[in-house]
Every structure is written in C-alpha cells, then in structure tokens.
Write a protein that holds these residues in place. Structure first.
Motif, short mmCIF file in Angstrom:
data_model
loop_
_atom_site.label_atom_id
_atom_site.label_comp_id
_atom_site.label_asym_id
_atom_site.label_seq_id
_atom_site.Cartn_x
_atom_site.Cartn_y
_atom_site.Cartn_z
N ARG A 136 0.92 -1.22 -0.11
CA ARG A 136 -0.10 0.04 0.05
C ARG A 136 0.79 1.16 -0.01
O ARG A 136 0.42 2.30 -0.85
N ALA A 172 -16.61 1.71 1.16
CA ALA A 172 -15.31 1.90 0.36
C ALA A 172 -15.24 1.22 -0.81
O ALA A 172 -14.69 1.66 -1.73
N ARG A 173 -15.83 0.11 -0.97
CA ARG A 173 -15.98 -0.49 -2.13
C ARG A 173 -16.54 0.05 -3.34
O ARG A 173 -16.24 0.32 -4.37
N SER A 212 -16.96 3.28 -3.44
CA SER A 212 -16.52 4.44 -3.51
C SER A 212 -15.32 4.14 -4.33
O SER A 212 -14.57 5.27 -4.87
N ARG A 269 -12.44 2.62 -4.13
CA ARG A 269 -11.29 2.63 -3.34
C ARG A 269 -10.44 1.37 -3.68
O ARG A 269 -11.06 0.07 -3.60
N LYS A 270 -9.22 1.46 -4.18
CA LYS A 270 -8.37 0.10 -4.23
C LYS A 270 -8.36 -0.72 -3.07
O LYS A 270 -8.22 -0.25 -1.97
N SER A 295 -10.57 -1.79 -1.23
CA SER A 295 -11.65 -1.60 -0.42
C SER A 295 -10.95 -0.65 0.78
O SER A 295 -11.66 -0.56 1.80
N ASP A 296 -10.04 0.05 0.64
CA ASP A 296 -9.23 0.81 1.62
C ASP A 296 -9.89 1.89 2.14
O ASP A 296 -10.30 2.65 1.37
N LEU A 297 -9.80 2.20 3.27
CA LEU A 297 -10.49 3.51 3.98
C LEU A 297 -9.26 3.96 4.81
O LEU A 297 -9.18 3.53 5.99
N ASN A 298 -8.78 5.13 4.17
CA ASN A 298 -7.69 5.85 5.02
C ASN A 298 -8.14 6.45 6.01
O ASN A 298 -7.40 6.81 7.13
N SER A 321 -5.21 0.18 6.39
CA SER A 321 -4.74 1.43 5.40
C SER A 321 -4.41 2.75 5.95
O SER A 321 -4.31 3.75 5.58
#
Length: 321
Positions: free
Chosen positions: A16, A267-268, A270, A272-273, A275-278, A304
C-alpha cells in the motif's frame, strides 16, 4: 529530482505504501524487498516495482520459480534516499543497523518499540517536529486513529482524561493462520493496555487509559471512546469539528451504515483500491456530550489508515513539504 523511496517488506503495509508513493508527483519507488517468492512478489513485478531480496542467500528460491531479482537490500539502499521499513514487527531494530551503516533515513511502523526512532509520528500533531529527522516511527493503526480524533478534541476543548475500549479484529482478511474463531479474547488481559502509552508517544501529557479485546472478525477495529473535557462543548459542535477534520469521515446508521461491514461496502462502492479506507469513520449517532463528558464510536481500517501517515513522514524527513 524525485525522492527515491525504498520499501523493505511488501506485505499488507508495504504494498500500500508503494502504491501511495507512485501516486505522488515528487516521489518514486526505487524498489521493494521480499524474503520469499510469494504471489505478492509476482504482483510487485507486475506493478513495475524493482524487486530485491534481503540478502544473496534468498536469490536461488526466486530464480527457481522464474522471478527476476534486481539485487539485494544493500544494493537498493545505495540507490535510495529513504527507506520505509514494512518488515514484520520487531525486525525494525535489526534492520536499523543496516540503514545506519548506509547512512539512509528510515521510517518504521507501529509494531516497533518507540525507542527505535527519534520520534513517533502523527501528521496532524507533530509533522513540523519531524522535519529533517533521520529515524521516525509511524504509530500503529489504532494509535493513529486515536490521535486523529482525540487530537481534534484536545486542540479544541482540552481533555481532562480519556477512557477507550478497543474492540480489535483478529487477523487481517488475507491471514488464515490466526484467530480467534469462536471467542472474545482480552488482549491483553491486564488493564491498562499498551495502547494508551503509545498515544502518549504523540500526546505526552494526555491522561488516557485503554483496554482491548480481540473478536472474531477481520474487517476493522472499533473504538468506544469516553472523554472528560476541560472546557464546555455541545454535541453538534463536536460533530462539526469532526466533519471538518482531515482524515476523519462521519457515517450514519440511519443511512444504512450500521456496522463495519457496511463501512467496507462504502469503501468498495467509492472505488477505493482494495476497499481501503484511509480515514477514520465515526458514527454520527454515537457522538454525544453529557455534561462535561463526550462519547463516540469510531471504526479503523487497520490495513490502510497509516498509509497517508507514511507519505507525510517521507515529506517531513526529506524536506519536500
């Protein structure tokens, strides 16, 4: 001239960090290091990341399965400006001696002891203090999350004391070797847990006590936070504070986000690669001020949330801020 970033360890965090570095216009991945010829090594090559091994003894295992190696960690460090150590916890101290020998700046992760670095790092709190440092430790996923939300509260209202219960996931989603499967495990069984002292590596004067349990889920951690405030606050004002804060999002149960499962679905959806949520997700309905006490619940994507912190640490230490 772009900053050349070496990444020692290409697992959950390392891959990541590599992807995040690639997204920056003033950084480049000079190479990533693996110890075994796993599928992640093949993905590294597919992503055009130069692949290195820790030492020459590891090369034959890669060559046997047809994976081309660029060189060893020593070779990589010679062609890099900074290294992000994403090796398994407790290896950082050993690796530090290698980095010191090559005179290269290094970022360590939260699994290492505080003493491995000159400073522990949280972007919103002590970025400026880490400018130009040689060794910095990005604090753990849980500590990062607590520092983000408690930091906003401390700066606005000042905290008299904080009490936090951490409901921790078992393994990461890709790990099939750990549990628990059918248990809730105090981790540790002693109170306070180590998480409070780790927060104190960022906020040394904050009075915080934490306890933690591990539950049979892989998706996210969750924190139940109780804060006694020095100054008067109102529920709506705290909500507005969190809404404006960087790397925090507000989610609402009334909109269908009732659990960590829905947060991961968010997250998915949206895009996000992985399903990451920073960001840290705080439930709107959980934010409540009763007298001088503030309560809220937050979810932490353990894979993440520290990634942007690593990027900011690179910027602080190399001076490209």
């Amino acid at each position: 001239m772009k900053i050349r970033v070496a990444i020692n360890g290409y697992g959950t965090i390392g891959k990541r960090v590599a992807d995040a570095v690639t997204l920056q216009n003033d950084m480049v991945v000079s190479g990533v290091v693996k110890t075994r010829p796993t599928i992640e090594a093949k993905f590294a090559i597919a992503n055009n990341y130069p692949l290195y091994v820790t030492d020459e003894s590891k090369i034959p295992a890669f060559e046997t399965v047809g994976i081309q190696i660029k060189g060893t960690l020593t070779d990589l460090l010679k062609d890099s400006d900074i290294v992000v150590d994403c090796s398994p916890g407790k290896f950082g101290e050993t690796n530090k001696s290698i980095y010191a020998k090559h005179g290269i700046k290094a970022i360590f992760q939260g699994g290492e002891k505080e003493e491995v670095a000159e400073m522990s790092f949280n972007a919103q709190t002590n970025f400026r203090n880490c400018i130009g440092k040689t060794y910095v430790r990005v604090v753990s996923c849980n500590t990062t999350a607590l520092c983000r939300s408690l930091g906003e509260i401390e700066r606005k209202y000042q905290i008299k004391k904080a009490r936090v219960v951490l409901i921790r996931r078992g393994p990461d989603p890709g790990n099939s070797k750990k549990g628990p499967v059918n248990a809730i495990v105090p981790n540790p069984a002693t109170v306070p847990s180590h998480h409070g002292p780790d927060v104190n590596s960022i906020f040394p004067n904050l009075k915080i006590v934490t306890s933690a349990v591990i539950v049979p889920t892989t998706l996210m951690h969750m924190h139940s936070v109780m804060v006694e405030l020095q100054n008067e606050a109102a529920t709506n004002d705290v909500k507005k504070l969190f809404e404006k804060a960087p790397r925090i999002i507000i989610v609402k149960a009334k909109e269908g986000i009732e659990s960590t499962a829905e947060i991961m679905e968010y997250a998915r959806d949206s895009g996000r690669k992985r399903s990451d949520l920073n960001e840290i997700a705080i439930w709107d309905e959980s934010i409540n001020v009763l007298g001088n006490e503030l309560f809220y619940m937050q979810a932490v994507h353990q894979e993440s949330d520290v990634i942007p912190e690593n990027i900011d640490a690179i910027r602080a230490m190399t001076g490209i801020c």
